[in-house]
Design an enzyme around this catalytic site. Structure first.
Site, PDB file in Angstrom:
ATOM      1  N   ASP A 280      42.589  50.410  41.764  1.00 23.01           N
ATOM      2  CA  ASP A 280      42.666  49.124  41.082  1.00 23.01           C
ATOM      3  C   ASP A 280      43.546  49.255  39.850  1.00 23.01           C
ATOM      4  OD1 ASP A 280      42.091  46.446  40.726  1.00 23.01           O
ATOM      5  OD2 ASP A 280      40.326  46.820  39.504  1.00 23.01           O
TER       6      ASP A 280
ATOM      7  N   HIS B 170      45.567  38.809  31.072  1.00 17.51           N
ATOM      8  CA  HIS B 170      44.155  39.225  31.083  1.00 17.51           C
ATOM      9  C   HIS B 170      43.946  40.405  30.143  1.00 17.51           C
ATOM     10  CE1 HIS B 170      40.191  40.379  32.593  1.00 17.51           C
ATOM     11  NE2 HIS B 170      40.669  41.606  32.751  1.00 17.51           N
TER      12      HIS B 170
ATOM     13  N   ARG C 293      39.295  44.074  20.174  1.00 10.93           N
ATOM     14  CA  ARG C 293      40.056  44.822  19.167  1.00 10.93           C
ATOM     15  C   ARG C 293      40.940  43.939  18.290  1.00 10.93           C
ATOM     16  NH1 ARG C 293      40.470  47.689  23.912  1.00 10.93           N
ATOM     17  NH2 ARG C 293      42.538  46.813  24.358  1.00 10.93           N
TER      18      ARG C 293
ATOM     19  N   GLU D 196      36.692  38.994  38.996  1.00  7.40           N
ATOM     20  CA  GLU D 196      38.077  39.289  38.644  1.00  7.40           C
ATOM     21  C   GLU D 196      38.970  38.834  39.786  1.00  7.40           C
ATOM     22  OE1 GLU D 196      37.727  42.927  35.433  1.00  7.40           O
ATOM     23  OE2 GLU D 196      38.460  43.402  37.449  1.00  7.40           O
TER      24      GLU D 196
ATOM     25  N   GLU E 125      42.160  38.815  41.802  1.00  7.83           N
ATOM     26  CA  GLU E 125      43.245  39.762  42.004  1.00  7.83           C
ATOM     27  C   GLU E 125      43.943  39.512  43.336  1.00  7.83           C
ATOM     28  OE1 GLU E 125      42.476  43.862  41.249  1.00  7.83           O
ATOM     29  OE2 GLU E 125      40.751  43.496  39.935  1.00  7.83           O
TER      30      GLU E 125
ATOM     31  N   ASP F  76      37.301  41.453  42.476  1.00  3.66           N
ATOM     32  CA  ASP F  76      36.747  42.751  42.067  1.00  3.66           C
ATOM     33  C   ASP F  76      35.612  42.492  41.077  1.00  3.66           C
ATOM     34  OD1 ASP F  76      36.727  45.531  42.307  1.00  3.66           O
ATOM     35  OD2 ASP F  76      37.852  45.774  40.452  1.00  3.66           O
TER      36      ASP F  76
ATOM     37  N   ARG G 244      29.785  43.537  33.408  1.00  2.00           N
ATOM     38  CA  ARG G 244      30.368  43.776  32.079  1.00  2.00           C
ATOM     39  C   ARG G 244      29.454  44.589  31.159  1.00  2.00           C
ATOM     40  NH1 ARG G 244      35.675  42.828  33.024  1.00  2.00           N
ATOM     41  NH2 ARG G 244      36.051  40.725  33.833  1.00  2.00           N
TER      42      ARG G 244
ATOM     43  N   GLN H  73      29.356  48.193  32.253  1.00  2.58           N
ATOM     44  CA  GLN H  73      30.648  48.808  31.956  1.00  2.58           C
ATOM     45  C   GLN H  73      30.775  49.181  30.481  1.00  2.58           C
ATOM     46  OE1 GLN H  73      33.987  46.617  33.483  1.00  2.58           O
ATOM     47  NE2 GLN H  73      35.510  47.809  32.375  1.00  2.58           N
TER      48      GLN H  73
ATOM     49  N   LYS I 242      31.693  48.816  38.596  1.00  2.00           N
ATOM     50  CA  LYS I 242      32.713  48.307  39.506  1.00  2.00           C
ATOM     51  C   LYS I 242      32.505  48.738  40.961  1.00  2.00           C
ATOM     52  CE  LYS I 242      36.134  46.637  38.075  1.00  2.00           C
ATOM     53  NZ  LYS I 242      36.514  45.215  37.846  1.00  2.00           N
TER      54      LYS I 242
ATOM     55  N   THR J 143      33.616  44.907  46.126  1.00  2.00           N
ATOM     56  CA  THR J 143      34.919  44.258  45.983  1.00  2.00           C
ATOM     57  C   THR J 143      35.143  43.433  47.240  1.00  2.00           C
ATOM     58  OG1 THR J 143      35.808  46.097  44.676  1.00  2.00           O
ATOM     59  CG2 THR J 143      37.401  44.611  45.720  1.00  2.00           C
TER      60      THR J 143
ATOM     61  N   THR K 109      43.232  41.875  37.217  1.00  2.00           N
ATOM     62  CA  THR K 109      42.928  40.462  37.049  1.00  2.00           C
ATOM     63  C   THR K 109      44.169  39.657  36.664  1.00  2.00           C
ATOM     64  OG1 THR K 109      40.753  41.132  36.277  1.00  2.00           O
ATOM     65  CG2 THR K 109      41.373  38.829  35.921  1.00  2.00           C
TER      66      THR K 109
ATOM     67  N   GLU L 241      36.864  35.852  29.904  1.00  4.36           N
ATOM     68  CA  GLU L 241      37.931  35.194  29.152  1.00  4.36           C
ATOM     69  C   GLU L 241      37.603  33.727  28.902  1.00  4.36           C
ATOM     70  OE1 GLU L 241      42.079  36.493  30.730  1.00  4.36           O
ATOM     71  OE2 GLU L 241      40.629  36.929  32.314  1.00  4.36           O
TER      72      GLU L 241
END
Length: 429
Positions: free
Chosen positions: A135, A142, A151, A209, A211, A243, A247, A250, A263, A267, A360, A374
């Site tokens: 992946d 994204h 951040r 996600e 994709e 996918d 969250r 993760q 993850k 999928t 994504t 998002e």
């Protein structure tokens, strides 16, 4: 002017004569998985078609005809892109209204009755036996949106992001075909960073996600590299991909080696593989990258991605459906050719049936994002759904349907059909 099909095709079908995608089907009267193509509301069973001399006017395929008796598309894919092109073109000729071979199918009532099966009567399966799944993270919008949440915009992208296609190795065994329900995963979650001790719980922040996926039809030997300008010859075709992402799991597990249980629980991919040649009329440039590439990533083609319209529907357990995103597959910084060149630059051997995910795909405007995280701005706002419901993350019983297609002429769309998955409750703790 586009060639018309003698078979009646519904307006707006993703499976027009311009497409001819390949998949694996079974039926109630024949449970054995076998190859087929989709055309309108029908599947053309290639196993039956081949066994009844359907390819008799394509003599170059004679010695390879047994590939259509396989339970996956791997053997057909391994024949290479020139054969894929030849077979697709032949099927288009057989199905065209002015076909030069009417005796093959158009005027052959017996074979039509046997080999043309309504899609509503077929069960689709994974199209390929997947050896490895990687992946990527090629959707820069994204990457920027998620990085900004954690951040800030100044440090949203990691320093390496524009220099190489970032990726991690996924889990091939949990790739499932559209329509397969998935259980909510359980794992370790850090509810309160101040406590610094996790709990074991079902995922509370389950996400999606959006994709694109790409299957390989050719491999390289250990130690060899795949040239970015030859990489397209290694591509069998493309599918839609969801996918799914846990969250909260993760966030606790991904340092220092990246996502794992967050993850690997599932999928989802669409069942019909759309060949590169069907997508070629819709080739478009990828997003601009101002960073100078290393030599092995310098691609001669400027139109290196595809103009694929993408939509996401969220369907709640009550049946309310809401289109929560509309975006486009052009929103990639890296092409699949560059992803493949980078994957093999270390000498990593690729194999027929390997699956690569784009990462994504998101746009820059509200309503174009490919993930819930998002859209809800990290959890600060809720997503308003039809029927008065709201979501931040997925609840048990929620379903996601991803659709994708190329073109605007409703008689000649090149599409992927549906990529559907439903979330079932977690196993009891």
């Amino acid at each position: 002017m586009a060639v018309k099909c003698w078979l009646s095709l519904p307006k707006g079908t993703h499976f027009s004569l311009a497409n001819i995608p390949f998949g694996i089907i079974s039926t109630a009267c024949n449970a054995g998985p076998r190859p087929a193509i989709a055309i309108g509301d029908f599947a053309l069973d290639l196993s039956i078609f081949a066994s009844r001399n359907g390819f008799s006017e394509l003599p170059t395929l004679k010695e390879h005809i047994n590939v259509f008796s396989s339970s996956t598309l791997n053997a057909f894919a391994a024949l290479g892109r020139p054969v894929h092109q030849e077979v697709r073109k032949y099927i288009q000729i057989v199905l065209s209204v002015d076909t030069q071979y009417p005796h093959i199918l158009k005027d052959n009532a017996v074979l039509r009755a046997e080999a043309l099966i309504p899609l509503k009567n077929v069960q689709t399966h994974l199209p390929m036996e997947i050896g490895d799944y990687t992946d990527f993270f090629a959707g820069i919008n994204h990457a920027f949106n998620i990085g900004t949440l954690f951040r800030g915009p100044e440090n949203a992208l990691q320093p390496n992001y524009t220099h190489l296609p970032v990726a991690y190795h996924g889990r091939a065994s949990s790739v499932v075909v559209s329509g397969t329900p998935l259980r909510r995963p359980c794992g370790q979650i850090l509810l309160d960073p101040a406590v610094k001790a996790p709990i074991f719980s079902p995922c509370k922040r389950l996400d999606i996600e959006l994709e694109m996926g790409m299957f390989l039809c050719k491999g390289n030997k250990l130690g060899d590299r795949i040239s970015v300008n030859e990489a397209e010859d290694y591509v069998f075709g493309y599918v839609l991909m969801n996918d799914w992402s846990a969250r909260d799991i993760q966030m606790w597990e991904y340092v220092p080696l990246g996502p794992f249980n967050a993850k690997n629980f599932g999928t989802t991919i669409s069942p019909w593989v759309v060949l590169t040649d069907a997508l070629q009329p819709f080739a478009a440039p990828s997003l601009e990258n101002k960073t100078e590439y290393q030599q092995y990533l310098r691609e001669e083609k400027t139109k290196n991605v595809f103009d694929i319209h993408l939509e996401i529907d969220l369907i709640t357990a009550t049946g309310n459906a809401t289109t929560i995103s509309r975006t486009n597959a052009r929103n990639l910084l890296w092409s699949f050719q560059q992803m493949l060149a980078h994957h093999s630059v270390s000498g990593c051997p690729m194999r027929v049936g390997d699956l690569l995910g784009s990462g994504t795909i998101s746009g820059t405007e509200p309503g174009t994002q490919g993930s819930l995280l998002e859209q809800i701005q990290g959890g600060m706002v809720a997503l308003k759904l039809n029927g008065g419901e709201e979501r931040k993350f997925l609840l048990d019983g929620d379903s996601i349907n991803i659709r994708g297609w190329c073109g605007v002429d409703e008689d000649n769309l090149v599409g992927f059909g549906d990529c559907v998955g439903r979330i079932d409750p977690a196993l009891p703790l």
